[in-house]
Design a protein around this motif. Structure first.
Motif, PDB file in Angstrom:
ATOM      1  N   ALA B  31       0.765  -1.237   0.000  1.00 50.38           N
ATOM      2  CA  ALA B  31       0.000   0.000   0.000  1.00 50.38           C
ATOM      3  C   ALA B  31       0.800   1.293   0.000  1.00 50.38           C
ATOM      4  CB  ALA B  31      -0.944  -0.026   1.198  1.00 50.38           C
ATOM      5  N   GLY B  32       1.984   1.312  -0.550  1.00 55.14           N
ATOM      6  CA  GLY B  32       2.682   2.586  -0.705  1.00 55.14           C
ATOM      7  C   GLY B  32       2.782   3.355   0.597  1.00 55.14           C
ATOM      8  N   THR B 145      -4.444   5.856  -5.730  1.00 55.35           N
ATOM      9  CA  THR B 145      -3.298   6.762  -5.746  1.00 55.35           C
ATOM     10  C   THR B 145      -3.457   7.692  -4.556  1.00 55.35           C
ATOM     11  OG1 THR B 145      -3.063   6.652  -8.122  1.00 55.35           O
ATOM     12  CG2 THR B 145      -2.191   8.617  -7.054  1.00 55.35           C
ATOM     13  N   ILE B 168       3.762  11.267  -4.531  1.00 53.65           N
ATOM     14  CA  ILE B 168       2.498  10.583  -4.803  1.00 53.65           C
ATOM     15  C   ILE B 168       2.796   9.090  -4.932  1.00 53.65           C
ATOM     16  CG2 ILE B 168       0.577  10.380  -6.434  1.00 53.65           C
ATOM     17  CD1 ILE B 168       1.050  13.279  -7.214  1.00 53.65           C
ATOM     18  N   SER B 169       1.930   8.272  -4.355  1.00 50.24           N
ATOM     19  CA  SER B 169       2.172   6.830  -4.427  1.00 50.24           C
ATOM     20  C   SER B 169       0.891   6.089  -4.806  1.00 50.24           C
ATOM     21  CB  SER B 169       2.663   6.309  -3.079  1.00 50.24           C
ATOM     22  OG  SER B 169       2.791   4.904  -3.131  1.00 50.24           O
ATOM     23  N   THR B 170       1.067   4.932  -5.374  1.00 48.70           N
ATOM     24  CA  THR B 170      -0.076   4.056  -5.620  1.00 48.70           C
ATOM     25  C   THR B 170      -0.117   2.972  -4.541  1.00 48.70           C
ATOM     26  OG1 THR B 170       1.342   2.819  -7.108  1.00 48.70           O
ATOM     27  CG2 THR B 170      -0.212   4.323  -8.128  1.00 48.70           C
TER      28      THR B 170
END
Lengths: 273, 178
Positions: B31-32, B145, B168-170
């Protein structure tokens, strides 16, 4: 037909979401996405002869924090400036010392064409910052030499890095030098809030050592010069609004210029050594 | 350490207390920003509203630490196609909290001269948006995202700055619908 269109839109949104960003780690972790490692040592190895001409030109910037646009503009300007021997980043290139900030800073930092050296700032040491700095830049305290000077980069963040703060290392490294010394740190060695104790006494000894010609620091965000025990100290401004300085050392003469305003000042460095 | 125990207790109550257990669906995630590996539960109020409570792991200097995350998601549309139920767009706020009180804090530690010497660094707020696909009424994939609070500040202060590869992460969530 309508269902098919919706399905296609959904698939597109999923693809966009995946393409939008990498799956990076928690903001609290010490994992970096970028692969730059041990940058200070790599730059020491890549350093050419600083004393090839009689003048030494050092570009200095500090406290970029999250002002990435100003950082990029400053780096562009530094790259256009001829004859820079090396660039010193005096720390606080993050706000919270997070992996994202280290990664984002590195993108711009790697654009600097001259050899470049970074010292850790107090903000860079927060959270996982200490581990991230170790990974990306290497040691917290280090030095290198040209044929005429020893350049010391010192971690002066006593509150944030109590276990890595080594005032005696600085004193011994200055004492052991056979050449005049220039010290770079993030926080001033005469900061009255932080160094009113035994460390303050050690730093007074360091600055009164005849070998120490100049000390340069950031942290306070404004440009200033002052002298302690006949040693000139230059406080670099923050980078916001294009605030970087150029130090030119020729013999005993020091010139400090601020490209932002075109202002230039001259000083005579102590000659006791 | 006291904080960590309290949080774990709250977390366990949410999922193992009999009444709560009836409403929470278990989830696991890669989950980033929510942690490298993550587990927890999702509570659905109805087809449009849900909350997520989960714990994620992160690594610092080869040691693993825990963060706790709580978020809300709103799904305005639900499309049913054969065995699939698709939420083409879902979004909402998230709060991330690091349980490691040595390196992260909500209140500045005493060794600093002023209480406002630093901004707290233990709590992050974030916005997430993405899509979800439910298969055969019992398995649901969520792809999202996430944009951190830092990213919004940076976008405001640095117009035109490209932050997509760092701030920013996915993430991917797999939920079992009980």
């Amino acid at each position: 037909m309508q269902k098919l269109v919706r399905l296609i839109i959904t698939c597109l949104l999923i693809v966009i979401a995946i393409r939008c960003a990498p799956l990076r780690d928690s903001p609290y972790s010490s994992r970096l996405l970028r692969d730059e490692r041990d940058l200070n040592n790599l730059n020491i190895a890549a350093l050419s002869d600083i004393d090839a001409d009689t003048k030494m030109n050092i570009a200095v910037f500090a406290d970029s924090h999250q002002n990435y646009r100003d950082l990029r503009n400053t780096i562009t300007h530094i790259n256009r400036t001829p004859s820079i021997d090396f660039v010193a980043n005096l720390g606080d290139f993050t706000n919270q010392g997070s992996n994202m900030e280290y990664d984002h800073f590195a993108k711009s930092y790697e654009e600097i064409r001259s050899p470049k050296f970074t010292v850790i700032g107090n903000h860079d040491a927060l959270g996982a910052g200490l581990f991230l700095f170790d990974k990306m830049f290497g040691r917290y305290d280090y030095y290198f030499e040209s044929s005429s000077h020893r350049f010391i980069f010192f971690n002066s963040n006593n509150w944030e890095t109590p276990l890595k703060f080594q005032s005696l290392w600085l004193r011994d490294t200055v004492s052991a030098s056979a050449k005049p010394v220039i010290i770079f740190s993030h926080i001033s060695l005469v900061d009255p809030e932080r160094f009113s104790n035994a460390d303050g006494e050690i730093f007074k000894t360091v600055l009164s050592n005849p070998k120490v010609r100049l000390a340069v620091h950031g942290h306070n965000h404004t440009y200033r010069t002052y002298a302690v025990s006949s040693t000139w100290i230059v406080q670099a401004p923050r980078i916001e609004g294009f605030g970087w300085i150029m130090l030119e050392v020729q013999g005993n003469d020091l010139s400090v210029s601020l490209p932002k305003t075109g202002h230039r000042e001259w000083y005579t460095l102590k000659t006791g050594f | 350490m006291v904080y960590i125990k309290n949080w774990i207790l709250i977390f366990c109550l949410c999922f193992f207390y009999e009444k709560a257990k009836a409403f929470w669906n278990p989830m696991i995630a890669h989950a980033g920003f929510l942690g490298q590996f993550n587990a927890g539960g999702i509570f659905h109020f109805d087809d449009n509203h849900s909350v997520e409570l989960n714990m994620g792991s992160y690594e610092m200097d080869r040691r693993n630490f825990i963060q706790i995350n709580f978020g809300y998601a709103y799904s305005p549309w639900l499309l049913k196609i054969n065995k699939f139920a698709i939420e083409p767009f879902r979004f909402g706020p998230y709060a991330l909290y690091a349980l490691d009180n040595n390196n992260y804090f909500l209140q500045v530690p005493d060794r600093y001269v002023a209480r406002n010497y630093y901004k707290q660094n233990g709590l992050h707020l974030a916005l997430h948006f993405g899509a979800a696909v439910k298969y055969k009424e019992n398995l649901r994939f969520i792809l999202f995202t996430m944009i951190l609070d830092d990213a919004l500040v940076i976008m405001y202060n640095n117009p035109g700055e490209r932050i997509d590869q760092t701030f920013i992460s996915t993430g991917i969530i797999l939920e079992w619908m009980l």
